[in-house]
Design an enzyme around this catalytic site. Structure first.
Site, PDB file in Angstrom:
ATOM      1  N   VAL A 164      38.576 -53.510 -85.011  1.00 28.27           N
ATOM      2  CA  VAL A 164      39.269 -54.553 -85.213  1.00 28.27           C
ATOM      3  C   VAL A 164      38.617 -55.839 -84.227  1.00 28.27           C
ATOM      4  O   VAL A 164      38.195 -55.358 -83.044  1.00 28.27           O
ATOM      5  CB  VAL A 164      40.686 -54.351 -84.540  1.00 28.27           C
ATOM      6  CG1 VAL A 164      41.548 -55.593 -84.456  1.00 28.27           C
ATOM      7  CG2 VAL A 164      41.601 -53.369 -85.072  1.00 28.27           C
TER       8      VAL A 164
ATOM      9  N   HIS B   8      34.925 -57.995 -80.503  1.00 28.19           N
ATOM     10  CA  HIS B   8      35.648 -56.920 -80.613  1.00 28.19           C
ATOM     11  C   HIS B   8      36.942 -56.506 -79.688  1.00 28.19           C
ATOM     12  O   HIS B   8      36.882 -56.840 -78.540  1.00 28.19           O
ATOM     13  CB  HIS B   8      34.590 -55.580 -80.476  1.00 28.19           C
ATOM     14  CG  HIS B   8      34.966 -54.443 -81.364  1.00 28.19           C
ATOM     15  ND1 HIS B   8      36.093 -53.659 -80.857  1.00 28.19           N
ATOM     16  CD2 HIS B   8      34.712 -53.972 -82.497  1.00 28.19           C
ATOM     17  CE1 HIS B   8      35.945 -52.620 -81.638  1.00 28.19           C
ATOM     18  NE2 HIS B   8      35.343 -52.672 -82.765  1.00 28.19           N
ATOM     19  N   HIS B   9      37.779 -55.689 -80.394  1.00 26.19           N
ATOM     20  CA  HIS B   9      39.110 -55.626 -79.568  1.00 26.19           C
ATOM     21  C   HIS B   9      38.803 -54.541 -78.500  1.00 26.19           C
ATOM     22  O   HIS B   9      39.579 -54.503 -77.507  1.00 26.19           O
ATOM     23  CB  HIS B   9      40.159 -55.160 -80.558  1.00 26.19           C
ATOM     24  CG  HIS B   9      41.659 -55.170 -79.976  1.00 26.19           C
ATOM     25  ND1 HIS B   9      42.079 -55.007 -78.553  1.00 26.19           N
ATOM     26  CD2 HIS B   9      42.767 -55.614 -80.514  1.00 26.19           C
ATOM     27  CE1 HIS B   9      43.302 -55.410 -78.514  1.00 26.19           C
ATOM     28  NE2 HIS B   9      43.786 -55.650 -79.727  1.00 26.19           N
ATOM     29  N   ALA B  10      37.902 -53.865 -78.621  1.00 24.70           N
ATOM     30  CA  ALA B  10      37.563 -52.763 -77.497  1.00 24.70           C
ATOM     31  C   ALA B  10      37.069 -53.645 -76.337  1.00 24.70           C
ATOM     32  O   ALA B  10      37.436 -53.017 -75.170  1.00 24.70           O
ATOM     33  CB  ALA B  10      36.300 -52.037 -77.935  1.00 24.70           C
TER      34      ALA B  10
END
Length: 185
Positions: free
Chosen positions: A21, A134-136
């Site tokens: 995501v 990036h969602h990370a």
């Protein structure tokens, strides 16, 4: 390495083989965009805000994911798309482009973000920056806070940011400027 930070459980989940995501964050500008200004801002303002912007995800010998600091090659993170010439406004091209990049996964061999510089006018802007994060790297609030920390007011950088207010609301400090209303936070 002692300076490696563990990847959070949410970060690990958001970067799994099942789920990958990313956020798209769009900043519109009133003035045309110059690559050199964007590169300078990325290097001097964006990268220092969060160590994850210059880190990659790695697995140690026990399979634990960690963030490892790397040298960022900005040219690998910048995209300057070319749209068809001769249009007055490029709203549809911009929407198609954002749909396209939203489907492309970010590569884990470099820090998990990129920036598209759109040098074409739309109905609401002279130029557009599209960050893909990036969602990370973090949740929406922390990433937006980091991006807003990069921004300064052009009229007086010591004042807080002012955002366009689409509707008048009671209780908000508003200034009228040629029929456009702003709200200061």
């Amino acid at each position: 390495m002692a300076d490696e930070e563990p990847v959070s459980p949410t970060g690990q989940y958001m970067s799994s083989s099942v789920l990958n995501v990313a956020f798209l964050v769009v900043f519109e500008t009133l003035m045309p965009i110059h690559d050199s200004q964007a590169i300078t801002a990325l290097q001097s303002i964006f990268l220092p805000i969060n160590p994850r912007f210059s880190s990659i995800m790695v697995r140690d010998e026990h399979g634990v994911q960690k963030w490892r600091k790397v040298e960022v090659k900005l040219e690998e993170h910048l995209k300057v798309p070319v749209f068809p010439q001769g249009l007055e406004q490029y709203d549809e091209c911009l929407q198609d482009y954002m749909s396209s990049i939203s489907m492309e996964p970010l590569t884990f061999s470099k820090p998990l973000w990129d920036l598209s510089i759109i040098k074409y006018p739309t109905s609401s802007a002279a130029g557009t920056f599209v960050f893909r994060l990036h969602h990370a790297l973090g949740d929406g609030y922390s990433l937006m806070a980091a991006l807003f920390a990069c921004l300064k007011r052009t009229d007086d950088p010591s004042l807080p940011l002012t955002f366009l207010l689409l509707l008048r609301r009671k209780g908000c400090h508003q200034e009228e400027d040629g029929g456009v209303y702003f709200m200061s936070f």
